[in-house]
Each structure stands twice: as structure tokens, then as C-alpha cells.
Design a protein around this motif. Sequence first.
Motif, PDB file in Angstrom:
ATOM      1  N   LEU A 228      16.455  24.726  21.791  1.00 52.12           N
ATOM      2  CA  LEU A 228      17.473  25.469  22.544  1.00 52.12           C
ATOM      3  C   LEU A 228      17.894  24.685  23.777  1.00 52.12           C
ATOM      4  N   ALA A 229      16.903  24.163  24.494  1.00 50.17           N
ATOM      5  CA  ALA A 229      17.192  23.408  25.725  1.00 50.17           C
ATOM      6  C   ALA A 229      18.126  22.236  25.401  1.00 50.17           C
ATOM      7  N   ASP A 230      17.818  21.509  24.330  1.00 47.97           N
ATOM      8  CA  ASP A 230      18.666  20.362  23.957  1.00 47.97           C
ATOM      9  C   ASP A 230      20.094  20.798  23.688  1.00 47.97           C
ATOM     10  N   ALA A 231      20.256  21.962  23.065  1.00 45.95           N
ATOM     11  CA  ALA A 231      21.607  22.438  22.738  1.00 45.95           C
ATOM     12  C   ALA A 231      22.420  22.687  24.008  1.00 45.95           C
ATOM     13  N   HIS A 232      21.748  23.162  25.068  1.00 45.80           N
ATOM     14  CA  HIS A 232      22.475  23.375  26.333  1.00 45.80           C
ATOM     15  C   HIS A 232      23.022  22.069  26.876  1.00 45.80           C
ATOM     16  N   ILE A 233      22.212  21.033  26.752  1.00 43.23           N
ATOM     17  CA  ILE A 233      22.638  19.744  27.292  1.00 43.23           C
ATOM     18  C   ILE A 233      23.772  19.165  26.442  1.00 43.23           C
ATOM     19  N   LEU A 234      23.656  19.294  25.132  1.00 47.26           N
ATOM     20  CA  LEU A 234      24.744  18.824  24.259  1.00 47.26           C
ATOM     21  C   LEU A 234      26.040  19.567  24.573  1.00 47.26           C
ATOM     22  N   ALA A 235      25.928  20.874  24.815  1.00 50.60           N
ATOM     23  CA  ALA A 235      27.123  21.675  25.110  1.00 50.60           C
ATOM     24  C   ALA A 235      27.775  21.197  26.402  1.00 50.60           C
ATOM     25  N   LEU A 236      26.943  20.951  27.399  1.00 51.93           N
ATOM     26  CA  LEU A 236      27.473  20.496  28.687  1.00 51.93           C
ATOM     27  C   LEU A 236      28.126  19.120  28.542  1.00 51.93           C
ATOM     28  N   GLU A 237      27.434  18.223  27.854  1.00 48.66           N
ATOM     29  CA  GLU A 237      27.983  16.871  27.691  1.00 48.66           C
ATOM     30  C   GLU A 237      29.291  16.903  26.916  1.00 48.66           C
ATOM     31  N   ALA A 238      29.364  17.799  25.918  1.00 49.57           N
ATOM     32  CA  ALA A 238      30.610  17.883  25.133  1.00 49.57           C
ATOM     33  C   ALA A 238      31.757  18.351  26.018  1.00 49.57           C
ATOM     34  N   MET A 239      31.513  19.370  26.833  1.00 43.80           N
ATOM     35  CA  MET A 239      32.597  19.850  27.705  1.00 43.80           C
ATOM     36  C   MET A 239      32.987  18.778  28.719  1.00 43.80           C
ATOM     37  N   ALA A 240      31.983  18.103  29.273  1.00 40.80           N
ATOM     38  CA  ALA A 240      32.289  17.049  30.251  1.00 40.80           C
ATOM     39  C   ALA A 240      33.082  15.924  29.590  1.00 40.80           C
ATOM     40  N   GLY A 241      32.889  15.755  28.284  1.00 42.82           N
ATOM     41  CA  GLY A 241      33.627  14.730  27.546  1.00 42.82           C
ATOM     42  C   GLY A 241      34.976  15.218  27.038  1.00 42.82           C
ATOM     43  N   GLY A 242      35.360  16.450  27.400  1.00 39.95           N
ATOM     44  CA  GLY A 242      36.703  16.924  27.048  1.00 39.95           C
ATOM     45  C   GLY A 242      36.754  18.043  26.030  1.00 39.95           C
ATOM     46  N   ALA A 243      35.608  18.430  25.470  1.00 36.53           N
ATOM     47  CA  ALA A 243      35.631  19.512  24.472  1.00 36.53           C
ATOM     48  C   ALA A 243      36.032  20.827  25.127  1.00 36.53           C
ATOM     49  N   GLY A 244      36.652  21.692  24.333  1.00 33.98           N
ATOM     50  CA  GLY A 244      37.069  23.001  24.843  1.00 33.98           C
ATOM     51  C   GLY A 244      35.923  24.003  24.783  1.00 33.98           C
ATOM     52  N   SER A 245      36.244  25.240  25.122  1.00 34.78           N
ATOM     53  CA  SER A 245      35.246  26.312  25.086  1.00 34.78           C
ATOM     54  C   SER A 245      34.846  26.595  23.644  1.00 34.78           C
ATOM     55  N   ASN A 246      33.611  27.073  23.482  1.00 37.71           N
ATOM     56  CA  ASN A 246      33.164  27.342  22.121  1.00 37.71           C
ATOM     57  C   ASN A 246      31.989  28.302  22.109  1.00 37.71           C
ATOM     58  N   ILE A 247      31.720  28.816  20.912  1.00 42.79           N
ATOM     59  CA  ILE A 247      30.578  29.705  20.683  1.00 42.79           C
ATOM     60  C   ILE A 247      29.768  29.097  19.540  1.00 42.79           C
ATOM     61  N   TYR A 248      28.465  28.978  19.742  1.00 41.01           N
ATOM     62  CA  TYR A 248      27.610  28.421  18.693  1.00 41.01           C
ATOM     63  C   TYR A 248      26.385  29.286  18.458  1.00 41.01           C
ATOM     64  N   ASN A 249      26.035  29.446  17.201  1.00 42.99           N
ATOM     65  CA  ASN A 249      24.737  30.014  16.834  1.00 42.99           C
ATOM     66  C   ASN A 249      23.656  28.959  16.979  1.00 42.99           C
ATOM     67  N   LEU A 250      22.447  29.414  17.274  1.00 44.47           N
ATOM     68  CA  LEU A 250      21.310  28.496  17.324  1.00 44.47           C
ATOM     69  C   LEU A 250      20.107  29.111  16.625  1.00 44.47           C
ATOM     70  N   GLY A 251      19.839  28.611  15.445  1.00 40.23           N
ATOM     71  CA  GLY A 251      18.651  29.011  14.697  1.00 40.23           C
ATOM     72  C   GLY A 251      18.335  27.893  13.718  1.00 40.23           C
ATOM     73  N   ASN A 252      17.233  28.058  12.965  1.00 36.84           N
ATOM     74  CA  ASN A 252      16.863  27.031  11.989  1.00 36.84           C
ATOM     75  C   ASN A 252      17.374  27.323  10.590  1.00 36.84           C
ATOM     76  N   GLY A 253      17.912  28.514  10.390  1.00 37.86           N
ATOM     77  CA  GLY A 253      18.426  28.848   9.062  1.00 37.86           C
ATOM     78  C   GLY A 253      17.348  29.339   8.110  1.00 37.86           C
TER      79      GLY A 253
END
Length: 328
Positions: A228-253
Motif C-alpha cells: 500500500l505504501a508503495d502505491a502512494h508513492i507511485l501515485a504521487l510520482e505519477a501526478m508530479a510527472g503530469g498524470a491526472g486525477s484517478n481512482i485505483y483499487n489496491l488488493g492482491n486479487g
Amino acid sequence: MNILVTGGAGYIGSHTVRALVNKKHRVVVLDNLSKGHPAAVKEIELVRGDTSDRQLLKRLLTGCNIEAVMHFAASSLVGESVRLPSDYYRNNVVNGLTLLDAAVEAGVRYFVFSSTAAVYGEPIEVPITENHPATPLNPYGATKLALEGAMRWYGEAYGLRYTSLRYFNAAGADPAGDIGEDHEPETHLIPLVMKAALGLIPQLEIFGDDYPTPDGTCVRDYIHVNDLADAHILALEAMAGGAGSNIYNLGNGNGYSVLEVIETAKAVTGSSIPVKYAARRAGDPAVLVAGSERIKDELGWRPAFPGLREIIETAWRWHSNHPGGYEK
Ligand code: UDP
């Protein structure tokens, strides 16, 4: 980046703070310590305060030149939310809006939000994707969904970019073994199973054995807290790199029943886990399993701990070394 982490002394917050610091971000934690533990964020700048305090928020956001907010501070117990909806709306929605307003006013650019699978309610199909209808069964899910709605319209009107992460069942602990899950009272399955294995509680209550699942107990998708922690960092880096707003699920399936969790914990701990069957808990859907393809495809998220056994092993390391939690 300068990042304000609300609820950063809590379970998921503190693991994310560690991941952010490892990536050389500057972190300021805001936590009212109603649930959080200072020992979970040793050597991190910790401000004791509440997201209801607009003046404090303003001072922190501008004084520390905050560019991004990660918002973990919230009330998060399904059963409690059914009994105390007023508390949940006030803390999760009203205080959440105060934080969003302060962030907009201070020119914060990115907002990462702790959301939940509880927004979906009883699934009409599994795995649950982000397109599944969101009809929460309890105030906890409803309040998280309400703040997601606000973020969407704040984004449209004020340009705040956000990522909402809908966690399934967070579990496990940093393999370093020095931070982990410590709630008072504890209500979550895996820590209670660990306490039963340690003999700290006489038995584990299983809430319901007549659900429409293979063994009659509820099925959940457990995800490691560091993933989960890693996903927060990926989300932040994506937005800082220009990605727009988004909603993501986080589970293992993968879904595991309460009985499967208990069996796995027996194997990991080598201890017996006495159980007692009890009534269903209000607000619990039978099955929650995530479809997390979107975050894998778009952000390249890959769980480092995809299996239940390895998740429980890290939980066991924390609990067996800290049977009384942080402060005891
Ligand atoms: N559960 C249980 N006994 C407990 C605690 C939880 O049987 O003492 C069940 C609960 O009904 C749910 C699952 O375990 O089906 C996970 O519950 P938890 O509170 O850990 O997470 P939630 O799904 O509420 O986020």
C-alpha cells in the motif's frame, strides 16, 4: 517533495512515511494521536493536532511549503461507523473538507487519499473493478465515498489533482519488525488472530458462518501494508510527472476466508488458535476481492508480498516481538 501526512503515526500512515523518507522526501506528520503512536514515526517531524483545526493546517501547509498531502487521518471501523454515523461524518467528511479547503488555499498541488473497498458495498461481481457501482453498506464506506466526490469537484473547480486509493484489507507489518499494527481496541482479524496465537486473548470470535461463501465465513483480499505504501508513492510520482486525477483499487486479487486466515496463521505461528462462532457483524459484505489491474497497468504497481502466508509472517514478526504494542 515536501509532504504533509495526516494520520502519519497510524498503521498505514507510518509505513508510508517510512517509504517516503526512504525516497528522500521531506515529511511532516500531522496526527491527533487518538489512534497513532509517536513511536511509529521516531525521528520524523510530528505535529500533534487535528484536521479540524483550519488555522493549524494553514500554518503547516504554508510554513512548511507543502506541495503534496497524503490524507490517512480518519475513523475506519465498519462496525463502529454503523453505531456512530455522526462521528464518522464529522471526522471523515467535515474534517476532510476542512483539509481540502486548506490545501486549495495554500496552493497544494497533489492530494493522495486513503479510500476503501467499503465504498462498493455488497459486490454484484468479483473481482471488483473501479467501475463497479459504489453503494456502501455502512457509514465508513459512505463517508470515504463522500470525500472522493468532493475531491472530484474540487479538482474540476480548483485544479487540485488527486489520487484515491481504495484499499482492500491492509495487513502485515514492515519486515524490519519495528513498526506494525497496534489499535486500541483491536478489531481487525489478523492482529486478533496473532493475539490469540500468543495467548493474549482467550479465543478468536468468528463473525458469521452462514455467508454464501465456500466455508460460510467472510472472504477478504489481504494486501501488505508496504505494498500500500508503495502505491502512494507511485501515485504521487505519477501526478508530479503530469498524470491526472484517478481512482485505483489496491488488493492482491485473491480472496481468503476467515477460516483460511486462521489455518495459515496456525502454520506460521505453530500455535493453536481457539475459536468461537459468533453472530454476523453489522455492515460486513460476504466477499470483497479486488481487481487491481488499473494501477498495475497505469502506474506499474507490483505487490512485493502477494501471498497470505508472507503477509502473516511479517505480522507475526511484529506481534511476537511487541506483544503489548508500541507503548507497553
Ligand atoms: N472478523 C472476524 N472476527 C474478528 C474480526 C474480524 O470474524 O474478531 C472477520 C470480519 O467479519 C471480516 C473479516 O474478518 O469478515 C475482516 O475483518 P477486519 O475487521 O479485519 O477488516 P474489514 O473487512 O472490516 O476491513
